[in-house]
Write an enzyme that holds these catalytic residues in place. Structure first.
Site, PDB file in Angstrom:
ATOM      1  N   SER A 100       3.491  -4.205  -0.100  1.00  0.00           N
ATOM      2  CA  SER A 100       3.886  -5.446   0.571  1.00  0.00           C
ATOM      3  C   SER A 100       3.944  -5.208   2.072  1.00  0.00           C
ATOM      4  O   SER A 100       4.155  -4.080   2.524  1.00  0.00           O
ATOM      5  CB  SER A 100       5.249  -5.918   0.077  1.00  0.00           C
ATOM      6  N   ASP A 101       3.743  -6.264   2.852  1.00  0.00           N
ATOM      7  CA  ASP A 101       4.086  -6.160   4.259  1.00  0.00           C
ATOM      8  C   ASP A 101       5.609  -6.167   4.350  1.00  0.00           C
ATOM      9  O   ASP A 101       6.305  -6.561   3.404  1.00  0.00           O
ATOM     10  CB  ASP A 101       3.479  -7.303   5.065  1.00  0.00           C
ATOM     11  N   TYR A 102       6.127  -5.733   5.489  1.00  0.00           N
ATOM     12  CA  TYR A 102       7.578  -5.618   5.627  1.00  0.00           C
ATOM     13  C   TYR A 102       8.269  -6.952   5.329  1.00  0.00           C
ATOM     14  O   TYR A 102       7.996  -7.967   5.976  1.00  0.00           O
ATOM     15  CB  TYR A 102       7.930  -5.167   7.042  1.00  0.00           C
ATOM     16  N   TYR A 103       9.108  -6.930   4.326  1.00  0.00           N
ATOM     17  CA  TYR A 103       9.907  -8.079   3.881  1.00  0.00           C
ATOM     18  C   TYR A 103       9.054  -9.233   3.364  1.00  0.00           C
ATOM     19  O   TYR A 103       9.525 -10.360   3.258  1.00  0.00           O
ATOM     20  CB  TYR A 103      10.838  -8.553   5.003  1.00  0.00           C
ATOM     21  N   GLY A 104       7.801  -8.942   3.034  1.00  0.00           N
ATOM     22  CA  GLY A 104       6.924  -9.997   2.536  1.00  0.00           C
ATOM     23  C   GLY A 104       7.396 -10.593   1.236  1.00  0.00           C
ATOM     24  O   GLY A 104       7.213 -11.794   0.981  1.00  0.00           O
TER      25      GLY A 104
END
Length: 782
Positions: A317-321
């Site tokens: 995932s992208d950060y906090y996606g």
């Protein structure tokens, strides 16, 4: 002799006995897949889920694991009873005296900290599974003393695959020697709206150019073997989906792109890298596509990425996606449901903290997901750890890190990169280069004259020099060097603060007046204008915007330029920016303009050397320069029905086209020919052209090949880049460049989304930029 033979037999038998006692996953002779299967069979459900999780700033976060800046094994034992799969950015300084948004440790100290962390997970957890450490390495590691290269949009201007490989081989080593094993790079997003603050992170607007440079990056990061050595790291392609043409150029906004365009343009670099370089990881984009956020988009992550493109690695995932599914996308109010949606869509690891994936064990117990589904994802993660050598060679040499990171040899490559990243946009009457023997007084003026601008995802290299510092160092004893800031753009020069403000205009009026006094004393004036790392940046949160509705020079720069030009002094400009700017007025008023992007730590030297001719600029634009934000979209590969013109005679053409760039020498193209003017759909054909350096200086030219399908069953772009070659020529030297046109370069998705070559006529175009080509005709038959 009999004793020696007996001892040898005992030794062999002993080694065999010990080997037989080792679990299979610790056997180096087995494949990563075999080792992963064995290890999974020994793991509990909780241990498996922990491998899909990461810790950074959440709970439990690194502050708890690193009290007073040192790793605490007892804290880890208590907070991570089932171990953990990943830790974000081991280089970060967690000590009480650390300052800045992302403070980092020196190389040796970071390596020693890493060894301490890894020793705990290998020696003090039940199964001894090493932890995966990811780091940022967009254009050099985001860490103290790391070598800082030009921003990717600048590196793409080099059009030099070999240089890209050299750069990212260095970045891989600097990361690995400090303890990192996974890099969150390269960015292979196609950008078609330069208002987007992350434009500087990309390699431009063209999927073919990005593909070639992206493949070079991944190969540099990872090498070629199944098992990586200690000089390489696992690459992470960013950001799969459509990130670079979002609504309004706004980061994370919806990407209103149809599937055909997504596949033909935005997915192409990912597909090429997967096929040719086998990246270990892919990061998901924040944006939604076809009405579904990418982190919950099964069609995107499973049907296309895995089934169509054959990706075998780890999806992160992208950060906090995953958290965005709740907080921003509003597809569910539940953290558990967000984790479920991302899991089922195809995300293997949640970064940087576990928001939704803390509920995976509960989801298994509830029967919503199966343990075999968990096993499938964990197997990919473990295979990566085995391939990276983390089980077999887990530790790094702190002395080696101290010696290599930011060393002189790396500086030389950074200088070469800066030299090849500059693009000469205008040079009327050969204004540049200046003759340093004839100048008595020179004035460096502008907000960027005494600033070393590195761009986003940067830290503090061992050295970083501004243009003013460089000219004083090199020519301080030969000419009188004057300086004035002229104007200041923002109140901070950093991409990290949430709120960034323009400097009050009345303050800049005073600075402009001072600059005019300085300029009047000079024989030659050099302006350093543009933007900085705070103007356009990643919009990393709802309260930290980073995109721009304008591409204009901000905060008094145009007024500064007008008043300097009015003095009548010989004047040129160097433009630093992370995206194309609306510099039509600048290029109209001045005889010479150089686009410099953000050139990294050696940029000051490179700009001064280009000013005086020690460097002959060779860069070509990887992105179109629109005349204004109102001219967006302005990319060159548009459809035939577009660009019909504006009312009232306003110009529809770009200010500078894709592929454009001048040199201090001149080049002539001749003898353009094709090996056959008619081929079948299965044939290949060669196109060749002679290129001659007709000037008096050694220089480089990028020969570009474009193709247009004249008539087709679905609409096709007016031209598409399909090949390029950079060559260095001495004065008077001629070299023949040959391109091989394969069927794949003529193919496209037909009305049924099949990848086909249709019979018909094609234009084959070769030249020095997208708008300066010679044409040949090619007919394709059944």
């Amino acid at each position: 002799m009999r004793k020696i033979i007996l001892l040898s037999l005992i030794l062999v038998v002993g080694i065999g006995y010990i080997s037989a006692q080792l679990p299979a996953y610790k056997n180096k002779e087995l494949s990563p897949e075999e080792r992963a299967n064995d290890l999974i069979s020994r793991m509990t459900l909780d241990e498996k889920v922990a491998q899909m999780q990461c810790v950074w700033r959440g709970e439990p976060g690194k502050k708890a694991l690193f009290p007073n800046g040192e790793f605490d094994a007892e804290a880890a034992r208590k907070l991570l009873p089932n171990s953990i799969g990943s830790i974000a950015r081991i280089n970060e300084d967690m000590g009480p005296g650390a300052v800045g948004a992302h403070p980092t440790l020196p190389p040796g100290e970071a390596a020693r900290q890493y060894n301490k962390v890894q020793k705990y997970f290998i020696e003090e957890t039940r199964l001894g599974i090493p932890v995966l450490i990811h780091e940022e390495g967009l254009h050099g590691q985001q860490a103290t003393e790391a070598t800082s290269f030009p921003a990717p949009i600048g590196l793409a201007s080099s059009w030099n695959e070999d240089l890209i490989h050299d750069i990212y081989s260095i970045v891989a080593k600097e990361i690995r020697y400090r303890g990192g094993s996974q890099v969150l790079a390269p960015v292979v997003d196609v950008v078609r709206d330069p208002r987007w603050g992350r434009t500087e992170e990309t390699m431009g607007e063209d999927p073919f150019l990005i593909s070639r440079l992206g493949v070079a990056q991944v190969k540099a990061y990872q090498g070629d073997g199944i098992y990586l050595d200690g000089d390489h790291v696992g690459a992470t392609l960013k950001h799969f989906g459509v990130h670079g043409q979002s609504e309004g150029g706004s980061n994370t906004a919806p990407s209103n792109i149809d599937e055909r365009t997504a596949r033909e343009v935005f997915f192409k670099p990912f597909q090429a890298c997967i096929k040719e370089a086998r990246p270990m990881n892919i990061m998901v984009t924040y944006n939604e596509l076809w009405g579904i956020p990418a982190h919950a988009n099964k069609k995107l992550l499973k049907d296309i990425l895995r089934d169509d493109f054959g990706f075998k690695g780890v999806v992160v995932s992208d950060y906090y996606g995953i958290g965005n599914l709740v907080d921003i996308d509003k597809v569910t109010p539940s953290k558990e449901e967000a984790g479920y949606l991302a899991f089922k869509a195809g995300v293997d690891i949640e970064l940087p903290d576990y928001f939704g994936y803390q509920h995976l064990v509960a989801l298994v117990k509830e029967g919503k997901i199966t343990e075999s589904e968990i096993d499938e994802k964990v197997k990919r993660i473990l295979i990566e750890k085995f391939r990276l050598g983390l089980f077999d060679h887990p530790y790094v040499n702190a002395d080696k890190a101290e010696q290599f990171v930011g060393c002189e040899a790396n500086r030389e490559v950074a200088y070469k990169a800066a030299a090849e990243s500059m693009v000469l946009l205008k040079n009327e009457k050969d204004f540049l280069p200046l003759n340093n023997e004839e100048i008595k007084t020179i004035a460096f003026i502008g907000p960027n004259a005494d600033r070393c601008i590195l761009g986003g995802y940067s830290s503090s290299p061992k050295q970083c020099i501004s243009p003013l510092q460089a000219i004083r160092e090199k020519y301080g004893d030969k000419m009188n060097i004057l300086y004035a800031e002229g104007c200041r753009i923002t109140d901070v020069n950093s991409p990290f603060p949430e709120v960034i403000r323009l400097v009050p205009r009345e303050d800049n009026d005073v600075r402009i007046a001072e600059a005019l006094k300085v300029a009047k004393q000079a024989d030659v004036v050099v302006l350093f204008v543009g933007s900085n790392e705070a103007v356009a940046r990643e919009a990393y949160g709802p309260t930290a915007p980073g995109d721009m509705p304008t591409l204009e020079l901000l905060n008094g720069q145009n007024e500064l330029i007008e008043q300097i030009v009015a003095l009548g002094k010989p004047t040129c400009a160097f433009v630093k920016s992370g995206q194309p700017l609306s510099i039509g007025k600048l290029t109209k008023e001045l005889p010479a303009v150089m686009q410099c992007w953000f050139l990294g730590q050696e940029g000051g030297y490179a700009m001064v050397d280009a000013l005086f001719g020690d460097i002959n600029p060779s860069g070509k634009l990887p992105i179109t320069f629109p005349r204004s934000a109102g001219h967006i979209p302005s990319y060159y590969a548009y459809k035939p029905s577009s660009r019909r013109g504006y009312n009232l005679g306003l110009d529809v053409t770009p200010l500078f086209p894709f592929g454009y760039g001048l040199s201090y020498t001149t080049f002539e193209y001749s003898n353009l020919k094709i090996s056959s003017s008619t081929i079948t759909k299965e044939d290949s054909v060669e196109v060749s052209v002679d290129v001659t350096n007709t000037g008096s200086r050694r220089g480089a030219e990028v020969v570009q090949l474009y193709i247009r399908d004249e008539y087709s069953s679905v609409t096709r772009p007016v031209k598409e880049l399909k090949g390029f070659e950079k060559l260095w020529l001495e004065p008077g030297q001629t070299q023949t460049v040959t391109f091989v046109i394969t069927p794949d370069l003529l193919a496209f998705y037909d009305g049924n989304m099949n990848w086909v070559v249709e019979p018909g006529d094609f234009s084959i175009m070769v030249g020095t930029s997208s708008d300066n080509v010679e044409n040949l005709k090619l007919s394709v038959t059944n």
